[in-house]
Design a protein around this motif. Structure first.
Motif, PDB file in Angstrom:
ATOM      1  N   LEU A 112       0.844  -1.182   0.000  1.00  0.00           N
ATOM      2  CA  LEU A 112       0.000   0.000   0.000  1.00  0.00           C
ATOM      3  C   LEU A 112       0.892   1.249   0.000  1.00  0.00           C
ATOM      4  CD1 LEU A 112      -3.017   1.030   0.366  1.00  0.00           C
ATOM      5  CD2 LEU A 112      -2.440   1.216   2.795  1.00  0.00           C
ATOM      6  N   PHE A 113       0.833   2.006  -1.074  1.00  0.00           N
ATOM      7  CA  PHE A 113       1.572   3.268  -1.175  1.00  0.00           C
ATOM      8  C   PHE A 113       0.626   4.398  -0.761  1.00  0.00           C
ATOM      9  CE2 PHE A 113       3.648   0.229  -3.775  1.00  0.00           C
ATOM     10  CZ  PHE A 113       4.985   0.599  -3.900  1.00  0.00           C
ATOM     11  N   PHE A 114       1.142   5.389  -0.072  1.00  0.00           N
ATOM     12  CA  PHE A 114       0.288   6.459   0.446  1.00  0.00           C
ATOM     13  C   PHE A 114       1.083   7.747   0.575  1.00  0.00           C
ATOM     14  CE2 PHE A 114       2.313   4.211   3.906  1.00  0.00           C
ATOM     15  CZ  PHE A 114       2.786   5.214   4.727  1.00  0.00           C
ATOM     16  N   SER A 115       0.368   8.849   0.639  1.00  0.00           N
ATOM     17  CA  SER A 115       0.974  10.153   0.913  1.00  0.00           C
ATOM     18  C   SER A 115       0.724  10.495   2.372  1.00  0.00           C
ATOM     19  CB  SER A 115       0.349  11.232   0.033  1.00  0.00           C
ATOM     20  OG  SER A 115       0.418  10.895  -1.334  1.00  0.00           O
ATOM     21  N   ALA A 116       1.637  11.265   2.973  1.00  0.00           N
ATOM     22  CA  ALA A 116       1.448  11.647   4.376  1.00  0.00           C
ATOM     23  C   ALA A 116       2.147  12.968   4.682  1.00  0.00           C
ATOM     24  CB  ALA A 116       1.971  10.561   5.308  1.00  0.00           C
ATOM     25  N   ASN A 117       1.536  13.715   5.569  1.00  0.00           N
ATOM     26  CA  ASN A 117       2.062  14.945   6.171  1.00  0.00           C
ATOM     27  C   ASN A 117       1.963  16.186   5.287  1.00  0.00           C
ATOM     28  OD1 ASN A 117       2.680  13.154   8.198  1.00  0.00           O
ATOM     29  ND2 ASN A 117       4.895  13.449   8.129  1.00  0.00           N
ATOM     30  N   ASP A 118       1.689  16.028   3.984  1.00  0.00           N
ATOM     31  CA  ASP A 118       1.492  17.180   3.099  1.00  0.00           C
ATOM     32  C   ASP A 118       2.662  18.170   3.209  1.00  0.00           C
ATOM     33  OD1 ASP A 118       0.090  18.774   1.221  1.00  0.00           O
ATOM     34  OD2 ASP A 118      -0.753  20.000   2.827  1.00  0.00           O
ATOM     35  N   ILE A 119       3.866  17.670   2.983  1.00  0.00           N
ATOM     36  CA  ILE A 119       5.034  18.540   3.144  1.00  0.00           C
ATOM     37  C   ILE A 119       5.049  19.648   2.084  1.00  0.00           C
ATOM     38  CG2 ILE A 119       6.382  16.712   4.233  1.00  0.00           C
ATOM     39  CD1 ILE A 119       7.963  16.445   1.609  1.00  0.00           C
ATOM     40  N   GLN A 120       5.455  20.833   2.518  1.00  0.00           N
ATOM     41  CA  GLN A 120       5.528  21.995   1.638  1.00  0.00           C
ATOM     42  C   GLN A 120       6.964  22.352   1.278  1.00  0.00           C
ATOM     43  OE1 GLN A 120       2.467  23.573   0.619  1.00  0.00           O
ATOM     44  NE2 GLN A 120       1.742  21.655   1.526  1.00  0.00           N
ATOM     45  N   THR A 121       7.915  21.864   2.080  1.00  0.00           N
ATOM     46  CA  THR A 121       9.340  22.072   1.810  1.00  0.00           C
ATOM     47  C   THR A 121      10.084  20.803   2.202  1.00  0.00           C
ATOM     48  OG1 THR A 121       9.991  22.866   4.014  1.00  0.00           O
ATOM     49  CG2 THR A 121       9.052  24.495   2.493  1.00  0.00           C
ATOM     50  N   GLU A 122      11.326  20.692   1.767  1.00  0.00           N
ATOM     51  CA  GLU A 122      12.129  19.526   2.121  1.00  0.00           C
ATOM     52  C   GLU A 122      12.651  19.593   3.550  1.00  0.00           C
ATOM     53  OE1 GLU A 122      15.112  18.904  -0.828  1.00  0.00           O
ATOM     54  OE2 GLU A 122      13.661  18.338  -2.377  1.00  0.00           O
ATOM     55  N   LYS A 123      12.398  20.700   4.250  1.00  0.00           N
ATOM     56  CA  LYS A 123      12.750  20.801   5.654  1.00  0.00           C
ATOM     57  C   LYS A 123      11.733  20.061   6.527  1.00  0.00           C
ATOM     58  CE  LYS A 123      15.167  25.218   5.175  1.00  0.00           C
ATOM     59  NZ  LYS A 123      15.210  26.651   5.604  1.00  0.00           N
ATOM     60  N   GLU A 124      10.566  19.762   5.953  1.00  0.00           N
ATOM     61  CA  GLU A 124       9.530  19.012   6.668  1.00  0.00           C
ATOM     62  C   GLU A 124       9.700  17.525   6.396  1.00  0.00           C
ATOM     63  OE1 GLU A 124       5.511  21.127   6.496  1.00  0.00           O
ATOM     64  OE2 GLU A 124       6.559  21.924   4.752  1.00  0.00           O
ATOM     65  N   HIS A 125       9.255  16.695   7.337  1.00  0.00           N
ATOM     66  CA  HIS A 125       9.397  15.246   7.199  1.00  0.00           C
ATOM     67  C   HIS A 125       8.085  14.651   6.708  1.00  0.00           C
ATOM     68  CE1 HIS A 125      11.433  11.519   7.604  1.00  0.00           C
ATOM     69  NE2 HIS A 125      10.716  11.060   8.618  1.00  0.00           N
ATOM     70  N   GLY A 126       8.158  13.879   5.639  1.00  0.00           N
ATOM     71  CA  GLY A 126       6.962  13.269   5.083  1.00  0.00           C
ATOM     72  C   GLY A 126       7.159  12.966   3.611  1.00  0.00           C
ATOM     73  N   GLY A 127       6.071  12.759   2.903  1.00  0.00           N
ATOM     74  CA  GLY A 127       6.141  12.459   1.480  1.00  0.00           C
ATOM     75  C   GLY A 127       5.334  11.228   1.141  1.00  0.00           C
ATOM     76  N   ILE A 128       5.943  10.323   0.368  1.00  0.00           N
ATOM     77  CA  ILE A 128       5.268   9.107  -0.081  1.00  0.00           C
ATOM     78  C   ILE A 128       5.857   7.906   0.647  1.00  0.00           C
ATOM     79  CG2 ILE A 128       4.873   7.576  -2.050  1.00  0.00           C
ATOM     80  CD1 ILE A 128       4.967  10.115  -3.822  1.00  0.00           C
ATOM     81  N   GLY A 129       4.983   7.096   1.251  1.00  0.00           N
ATOM     82  CA  GLY A 129       5.433   5.925   1.989  1.00  0.00           C
ATOM     83  C   GLY A 129       4.873   4.632   1.424  1.00  0.00           C
ATOM     84  N   VAL A 130       5.336   3.520   2.003  1.00  0.00           N
ATOM     85  CA  VAL A 130       4.880   2.189   1.595  1.00  0.00           C
ATOM     86  C   VAL A 130       4.572   1.384   2.854  1.00  0.00           C
ATOM     87  CG1 VAL A 130       5.341   0.171   0.168  1.00  0.00           C
ATOM     88  CG2 VAL A 130       6.574   2.314  -0.286  1.00  0.00           C
ATOM     89  N   ALA A 131       3.454   0.674   2.819  1.00  0.00           N
ATOM     90  CA  ALA A 131       3.109  -0.244   3.893  1.00  0.00           C
ATOM     91  C   ALA A 131       2.870  -1.627   3.300  1.00  0.00           C
ATOM     92  CB  ALA A 131       1.860   0.239   4.635  1.00  0.00           C
ATOM     93  N   VAL A 132       2.933  -2.661   4.126  1.00  0.00           N
ATOM     94  CA  VAL A 132       2.807  -4.032   3.626  1.00  0.00           C
ATOM     95  C   VAL A 132       1.907  -4.849   4.557  1.00  0.00           C
ATOM     96  CG1 VAL A 132       4.856  -4.850   4.878  1.00  0.00           C
ATOM     97  CG2 VAL A 132       4.133  -6.016   2.766  1.00  0.00           C
ATOM     98  N   ALA A 133       1.207  -5.815   3.961  1.00  0.00           N
ATOM     99  CA  ALA A 133       0.336  -6.702   4.738  1.00  0.00           C
ATOM    100  C   ALA A 133       0.259  -8.054   4.046  1.00  0.00           C
ATOM    101  CB  ALA A 133      -1.057  -6.100   4.883  1.00  0.00           C
ATOM    102  N   ASP A 134      -0.208  -9.047   4.788  1.00  0.00           N
ATOM    103  CA  ASP A 134      -0.376 -10.392   4.238  1.00  0.00           C
ATOM    104  C   ASP A 134      -1.742 -10.594   3.602  1.00  0.00           C
ATOM    105  OD1 ASP A 134       2.168 -11.262   5.094  1.00  0.00           O
ATOM    106  OD2 ASP A 134       1.381 -11.641   7.113  1.00  0.00           O
ATOM    107  N   LYS A 135      -2.679  -9.683   3.898  1.00  0.00           N
ATOM    108  CA  LYS A 135      -4.040  -9.777   3.381  1.00  0.00           C
ATOM    109  C   LYS A 135      -4.472  -8.407   2.863  1.00  0.00           C
ATOM    110  CE  LYS A 135      -5.564 -11.123   7.351  1.00  0.00           C
ATOM    111  NZ  LYS A 135      -6.481 -11.578   8.456  1.00  0.00           N
ATOM    112  N   PRO A 136      -5.386  -8.379   1.905  1.00  0.00           N
ATOM    113  CA  PRO A 136      -5.809  -7.082   1.364  1.00  0.00           C
ATOM    114  C   PRO A 136      -6.499  -6.196   2.390  1.00  0.00           C
ATOM    115  CG  PRO A 136      -7.163  -8.861   0.484  1.00  0.00           C
ATOM    116  CD  PRO A 136      -6.016  -9.505   1.187  1.00  0.00           C
ATOM    117  N   GLU A 137      -7.082  -6.799   3.439  1.00  0.00           N
ATOM    118  CA  GLU A 137      -7.731  -6.006   4.483  1.00  0.00           C
ATOM    119  C   GLU A 137      -6.767  -5.633   5.605  1.00  0.00           C
ATOM    120  OE1 GLU A 137      -8.902 -10.371   5.399  1.00  0.00           O
ATOM    121  OE2 GLU A 137      -8.303  -9.144   3.679  1.00  0.00           O
ATOM    122  N   GLY A 138      -5.481  -5.950   5.428  1.00  0.00           N
ATOM    123  CA  GLY A 138      -4.494  -5.614   6.431  1.00  0.00           C
ATOM    124  C   GLY A 138      -4.538  -6.550   7.625  1.00  0.00           C
TER     125      GLY A 138
END
Length: 330
Positions: A112-138
């Motif tokens: 599962l790829f997702f966006s988080a934190n809505d960063i406005q500059t590279e001084k902020e922490h966030g961006g695009i992340g990845v999560a993983v699961a064994d089932k589609p419902e997590g």
């Protein structure tokens, strides 16, 4: 009394009720729009096995948009809710506004790829992340312990990622806000990015009018690139598209696919598409804002038919309240 009622109904219908009228008593036959209750946006529609899935953004103020639900269906009509498949407790670097999910299955895992934190500059922490699961419902857990992408490249905000699996097996991530769109190659295990042959890791593929919400699919060996235009809180939000010969384009805007209808809803956009295997049917899964809604976060998930003309161009989608008919997966 109930049995007497249905006996009377059956006698009354003899010779006068059409088959269509009779089926009205056999259960829900169309999805209706929205397809499930609640404020949800940016829906990612996908098929896993013999089930349809929708992974939307929980549409709320950013400080409350800290989890995601998912919905599954066997027929596009009846949907089951799977609550909190992921939240910020499972992603330590994300503290607000998890949104725009994109998901795929690989090697018996669900990424599962997702966006988080809505960063406005590279001084902020966030961006695009990845999560993983064994089932589609997590439940889904953070895959990398950090963002996959936290840089602003080619003036594209690192949001609204779409993971595209090309016919040669290569996985690409297409993403970008602020009116700019990049494409980059993903490592086969999704732990990082791969430079192109020229040494650059990113290529800009921004078409005219692009704002956010990219999507790509292949039909008849052509690459259809779709995106959202306008402001996501406004009535001008809409979906446009282009067609190219490769995932890199060039992509010239062809036209608008989905936009507001003053008799149905406003702010229609940030969509995905579904095509059941072996079927000629295509569906567009999108969000829209009810008429009269004044809160920007009041968005709901809908499904309507998406059709092509004889030249392969996408016909303008007509938004409906009825939604789509049952379609079981084979």
């Amino acid at each position: 009394m109930k049995n007497l009622f249905y006996s009377f109904l059956a006698l009354a219908c003899l010779g006068s009720c059409s088959p269509k009228t009779a089926t009205q008593f056999s259960g829900k036959q169309s999805s209706g729009n929205p397809v499930f209750p609640g404020w949800y946006a940016d829906p990612e529609g996908i098929i896993f096995g013999k089930q349809y899935w929708i992974y939307p953004t929980y549409s709320a103020p950013y400080t409350k948009q800290v989890f995601m639900d998912a919905f599954s269906s066997k027929d596009l009509v009846n949907w089951t809710k799977h609550e909190r498949i992921i939240d910020t407790a499972a992603v330590k670097w994300a503290w607000r506004c998890m949104w725009a999910p994109s998901i795929l299955q690989k090697d018996n895992k669900y990424f599962l790829f997702f966006s988080a934190n809505d960063i406005q500059t590279e001084k902020e922490h966030g961006g695009i992340g990845v999560a993983v699961a064994d089932k589609p419902e997590g439940p889904f857990k953070d895959y990398l312990g950090k963002p996959l992408l936290d840089k602003i490249v080619n003036k594209a905000q690192p949001i609204d990622q779409y993971v595209f699996h090309d016919k040669d097996g290569q996985y690409y991530m297409i993403y970008g806000g602020w009116g700019r769109c990049n494409i980059t190659k993903l490592k086969n295990d999704f732990t990082g990015l791969i430079p192109f042959e020229d040494g650059n890791t990113f290529r800009e593929i921004t078409p005219k009018g692009y704002v956010e919400g990219p999507l790509m699919f292949i039909r008849n060996n052509k690459y259809y690139f779709m995106w959202s235009e306008g402001g996501w809180t406004g009535p001008d939000y809409k979906v446009a598209y282009a067609i190219g010969d490769s995932p890199f384009g060039p992509f010239e805007r062809i036209g608008t696919v989905l936009e507001q209808d003053a008799t149905v809803a406003r702010g229609a956009g940030h969509h995905s598409v579904l095509q059941p295997p072996g079927s000629k049917d295509w569906y567009i899964v999108y969000h829209r804002r009810p008429l009269g809604a004044t809160d920007g976060n009041h968005r709901e998930t809908c499904i309507d038919k998406m059709e092509f003309d004889e030249n392969g161009l996408i016909k303008p989608v007509k938004m409906t309240f009825e939604g789509v008919r049952k379609h079981l997966l084979k």
